[in-house]
Design a protein around this motif. Structure first.
Motif, PDB file in Angstrom:
ATOM      1  N   GLY A  12      33.835  28.713   6.111  1.00 54.42           N
ATOM      2  CA  GLY A  12      33.648  30.154   6.228  1.00 54.42           C
ATOM      3  C   GLY A  12      32.684  30.540   7.332  1.00 54.42           C
ATOM      4  N   TYR A  13      31.931  29.558   7.843  1.00 53.59           N
ATOM      5  CA  TYR A  13      30.940  29.829   8.877  1.00 53.59           C
ATOM      6  C   TYR A  13      30.794  28.598   9.752  1.00 53.59           C
ATOM      7  CZ  TYR A  13      26.539  31.117  11.106  1.00 53.59           C
ATOM      8  OH  TYR A  13      25.578  31.400  12.026  1.00 53.59           O
ATOM      9  N   ASP A  46      21.008  19.766   4.170  1.00 53.51           N
ATOM     10  CA  ASP A  46      20.551  20.821   3.261  1.00 53.51           C
ATOM     11  C   ASP A  46      21.726  21.530   2.612  1.00 53.51           C
ATOM     12  OD1 ASP A  46      17.938  20.238   3.743  1.00 53.51           O
ATOM     13  OD2 ASP A  46      17.407  22.179   4.584  1.00 53.51           O
ATOM     14  N   SER A  47      21.401  22.314   1.587  1.00 56.05           N
ATOM     15  CA  SER A  47      22.435  23.048   0.864  1.00 56.05           C
ATOM     16  C   SER A  47      22.600  24.444   1.459  1.00 56.05           C
ATOM     17  CB  SER A  47      22.031  23.157  -0.605  1.00 56.05           C
ATOM     18  OG  SER A  47      23.016  23.832  -1.327  1.00 56.05           O
ATOM     19  N   PRO A  48      23.797  24.915   1.687  1.00 52.65           N
ATOM     20  CA  PRO A  48      25.074  24.220   1.565  1.00 52.65           C
ATOM     21  C   PRO A  48      25.233  23.222   2.709  1.00 52.65           C
ATOM     22  CG  PRO A  48      25.454  26.383   2.496  1.00 52.65           C
ATOM     23  CD  PRO A  48      23.989  26.299   2.154  1.00 52.65           C
ATOM     24  N   ARG A  49      25.764  22.084   2.387  1.00 50.55           N
ATOM     25  CA  ARG A  49      25.879  20.984   3.330  1.00 50.55           C
ATOM     26  C   ARG A  49      26.978  21.260   4.345  1.00 50.55           C
ATOM     27  NH1 ARG A  49      28.313  15.459   2.212  1.00 50.55           N
ATOM     28  NH2 ARG A  49      27.788  14.362   4.111  1.00 50.55           N
ATOM     29  N   GLY A  50      26.640  21.127   5.626  1.00 51.94           N
ATOM     30  CA  GLY A  50      27.616  21.324   6.692  1.00 51.94           C
ATOM     31  C   GLY A  50      28.297  20.035   7.067  1.00 51.94           C
ATOM     32  N   HIS A  77      29.818  21.441  16.489  1.00 53.41           N
ATOM     33  CA  HIS A  77      30.291  22.578  15.705  1.00 53.41           C
ATOM     34  C   HIS A  77      30.199  22.156  14.241  1.00 53.41           C
ATOM     35  CE1 HIS A  77      31.951  24.617  19.259  1.00 53.41           C
ATOM     36  NE2 HIS A  77      32.146  23.387  19.680  1.00 53.41           N
ATOM     37  N   VAL A  78      29.252  22.761  13.521  1.00 57.15           N
ATOM     38  CA  VAL A  78      29.009  22.401  12.123  1.00 57.15           C
ATOM     39  C   VAL A  78      29.611  23.486  11.251  1.00 57.15           C
ATOM     40  CG1 VAL A  78      27.261  21.843  10.398  1.00 57.15           C
ATOM     41  CG2 VAL A  78      26.875  21.236  12.799  1.00 57.15           C
ATOM     42  N   LYS A  83      27.573  30.895   4.994  1.00 55.06           N
ATOM     43  CA  LYS A  83      26.398  30.850   5.862  1.00 55.06           C
ATOM     44  C   LYS A  83      25.162  30.512   5.036  1.00 55.06           C
ATOM     45  CE  LYS A  83      23.698  33.433   9.172  1.00 55.06           C
ATOM     46  NZ  LYS A  83      23.503  34.695   9.870  1.00 55.06           N
ATOM     47  N   PRO A  84      24.414  29.485   5.439  1.00 60.03           N
ATOM     48  CA  PRO A  84      23.193  29.135   4.717  1.00 60.03           C
ATOM     49  C   PRO A  84      22.146  30.241   4.830  1.00 60.03           C
ATOM     50  CG  PRO A  84      23.887  27.328   6.137  1.00 60.03           C
ATOM     51  CD  PRO A  84      24.744  28.510   6.484  1.00 60.03           C
ATOM     52  N   VAL A  85      21.383  30.424   3.775  1.00 59.83           N
ATOM     53  CA  VAL A  85      20.342  31.448   3.743  1.00 59.83           C
ATOM     54  C   VAL A  85      19.237  31.108   4.745  1.00 59.83           C
ATOM     55  CG1 VAL A  85      18.600  32.545   2.280  1.00 59.83           C
ATOM     56  CG2 VAL A  85      20.836  31.977   1.338  1.00 59.83           C
ATOM     57  N   TRP A  86      18.932  29.829   4.919  1.00 64.34           N
ATOM     58  CA  TRP A  86      17.855  29.400   5.787  1.00 64.34           C
ATOM     59  C   TRP A  86      18.217  29.448   7.265  1.00 64.34           C
ATOM     60  CZ3 TRP A  86      19.662  25.321   8.537  1.00 64.34           C
ATOM     61  CH2 TRP A  86      20.650  24.540   7.947  1.00 64.34           C
ATOM     62  N   LEU A  87      19.463  29.759   7.568  1.00 57.71           N
ATOM     63  CA  LEU A  87      19.928  29.770   8.959  1.00 57.71           C
ATOM     64  C   LEU A  87      19.801  31.168   9.551  1.00 57.71           C
ATOM     65  CD1 LEU A  87      21.218  27.857  11.015  1.00 57.71           C
ATOM     66  CD2 LEU A  87      23.426  28.632  10.201  1.00 57.71           C
TER      67      LEU A  87
END
Length: 89
Positions: A12-13, A46-50, A77-78, A83-87
């Protein structure tokens, strides 16, 4: 241990993660490249794992006096399911 197959349709991202020297005017030092590597590792653990779903290999040819220098970098390209919150973008 067997991992289940990765379904690209679940992505999705996508985040582009650059490792290496991207500016031909300025040489990246080892500390900057290590920060880039650590960010890539965070994306993959990290979660969610790419998951790496693609990569680009790029280079610059620079002429410095009589010498030719090759500067290169890789763009990963990961893909994430969301989309992770920490990104930050």
């Amino acid at each position: 241990m067997m991992t289940k197959p990765f379904d690209v349709s679940a992505v999705g991202y996508v985040k582009r993660v650059i490792v290496g020297n991207i500016d031909p005017e300025k040489t990246a030092n080892e500390e900057e490249i290590e920060v880039q590597r650590q960010f890539l590792n965070r994306c993959l653990t990290d979660s969610p794992r790419g998951r790496i779903i693609g990569q680009e290999k790029n280079f610059f040819l620079l002429n410095i006096g009589e010498h030719q220098v090759v500067m290169q970098y890789i763009v990963y390209h990961v893909g994430f399911t969301r989309k992770p919150v920490w990104l930050e973008d």
